[in-house]
Design an enzyme around this catalytic site. Structure first.
Site, PDB file in Angstrom:
ATOM      1  N   CYS A   1      39.684  46.882  39.373  1.00 53.53           N
ATOM      2  CA  CYS A   1      38.321  46.897  39.343  1.00 53.53           C
ATOM      3  C   CYS A   1      37.821  47.852  40.579  1.00 53.53           C
ATOM      4  O   CYS A   1      38.328  47.787  41.702  1.00 53.53           O
ATOM      5  CB  CYS A   1      37.879  45.459  39.847  1.00 53.53           C
ATOM      6  SG  CYS A   1      35.868  45.498  40.240  1.00 53.53           S
TER       7      CYS A   1
ATOM      8  N   CYS B   1      34.664  52.797  36.191  1.00 54.79           N
ATOM      9  CA  CYS B   1      34.765  51.524  36.165  1.00 54.79           C
ATOM     10  C   CYS B   1      35.552  51.027  35.010  1.00 54.79           C
ATOM     11  O   CYS B   1      35.439  51.613  33.747  1.00 54.79           O
ATOM     12  CB  CYS B   1      33.138  51.113  35.824  1.00 54.79           C
ATOM     13  SG  CYS B   1      33.117  49.466  35.407  1.00 54.79           S
TER      14      CYS B   1
END
Ligand code: DGL
Length: 286
Positions: free
Chosen positions: A90, A200
């Protein structure tokens, strides 16, 4: 949040990496599965534990202390399962906590960050776009990264609120998702970018609809494979599993099990069984 004296036991304890222990991987939700796929492909003998914090996703619009609190709870769970290394799949969590956790927990952490460096090797006109969460783009770590490489190219940052939510909802090619993508990509196109970094991990699953919009006119940079290769390099030094028994992959969520099974099975194109984390690791103070 974990108190200092609680987390400090990890500073004192020597985490001797043990080859047969699992690799822990986590993300705010299902985005990190894009990294897990490459890890499983590259390291098929390793046992993997994947945690999707879907009950608290998205992280990208939350403040740093919330992201830290959640990342800490999940890290503690993975450590309790004997994780020898943790992959923070992440960008948003990596940006806020990786340095602190490396120091506190004394085991190796691999993080993900927007692939500006590989984008520099691809761009011809030196105009690079970065699509990422608001949290990643406003972090000190990202600012430092873009300043470091900003001398060699013009870097345009595009926050993409709502995109990770669409992936979490399994709406990969829904009209609302395409509308959001068209909006964000056209803002970058107006800057004449020839390369776009997917900053992302959720956006990896939007690769196809993005390709449909850019129509080969722009290169996409996705670092998921590079993260798996980095993990391999670190494990070669520290603790690569020695036997050739196929590794297991266990999936956990802090959200709805049913939703996670449908979503993960769809994204990974195979039947996935998902487990719940114990309640203590699910709840959080918002
Ligand atoms: N997948 C995450 C990232 O790489 C975060 C998405 C979100 O939860 O906002 O940044």
């Amino acid at each position: 949040m974990m108190k200092n004296n609680q987390s400090s036991r990890y500073q004192k304890k020597s985490h001797q990496a043990v080859a047969n222990q699992p690799i822990g991987i986590f993300d705010s939700g299902v985005g990190g599965l894009s990294v897990l796929q490459h890890i499983h492909q590259l390291l098929p003998h390793e046992n993997l534990l994947y945690i999707a914090d879907s009950g608290h996703a998205p992280y990208g619009c939350k403040n740093e202390s919330f992201v830290e609190q959640r990342s800490r709870i999940i890290t503690e769970y993975l450590l309790a399962q004997g994780a020898k290394i943790i992959v923070i799949a992440c960008n948003t969590a990596t940006a806020s906590i990786i340095e602190k956790f490396r120091y506190e927990y004394g085991i190796p952490f691999i993080g993900v960050e927007p692939g500006i460096k590989p984008a520099l090797a691809l761009t011809k006109n030196h105009n690079i776009g970065v699509m990422a969460t608001t949290g990643t783009l406003s972090s000190e770590r990202y600012k430092e990264l873009s300043q470091r490489f900003g001398r060699s190219a013009n870097i345009f940052h595009q926050a993409c609120p709502g995109l990770a939510d669409q992936v979490e909802a399994g709406l990969i090619d829904a009209p609302e998702t395409i509308e959001l993508l068209e909006k964000y990509v056209s803002l970058l196109k107006s800057k004449q970018v020839d390369t776009i970094v997917l900053g992302c991990t959720h956006y990896s699953f939007l690769n196809e609809p993005i390709q449909g919009i850019i129509n080969n006119s722009i290169r996409l940079v996705d670092t998921s494979r590079a993260i798996a290769e980095q993990l391999l390099r670190v494990l070669e030094l520290e603790a690569l599993k020695k036997n050739s028994v196929p590794g297991s992959v266990a999936y956990y969520t802090t959200g709805s099990i049913n939703n996670a099974e449908v979503l993960m099975s769809g994204l990974l194109k195979k039947k996935i069984i998902v487990n719940a984390l114990p309640q203590h690791f699910i709840s959080s103070k918002e």
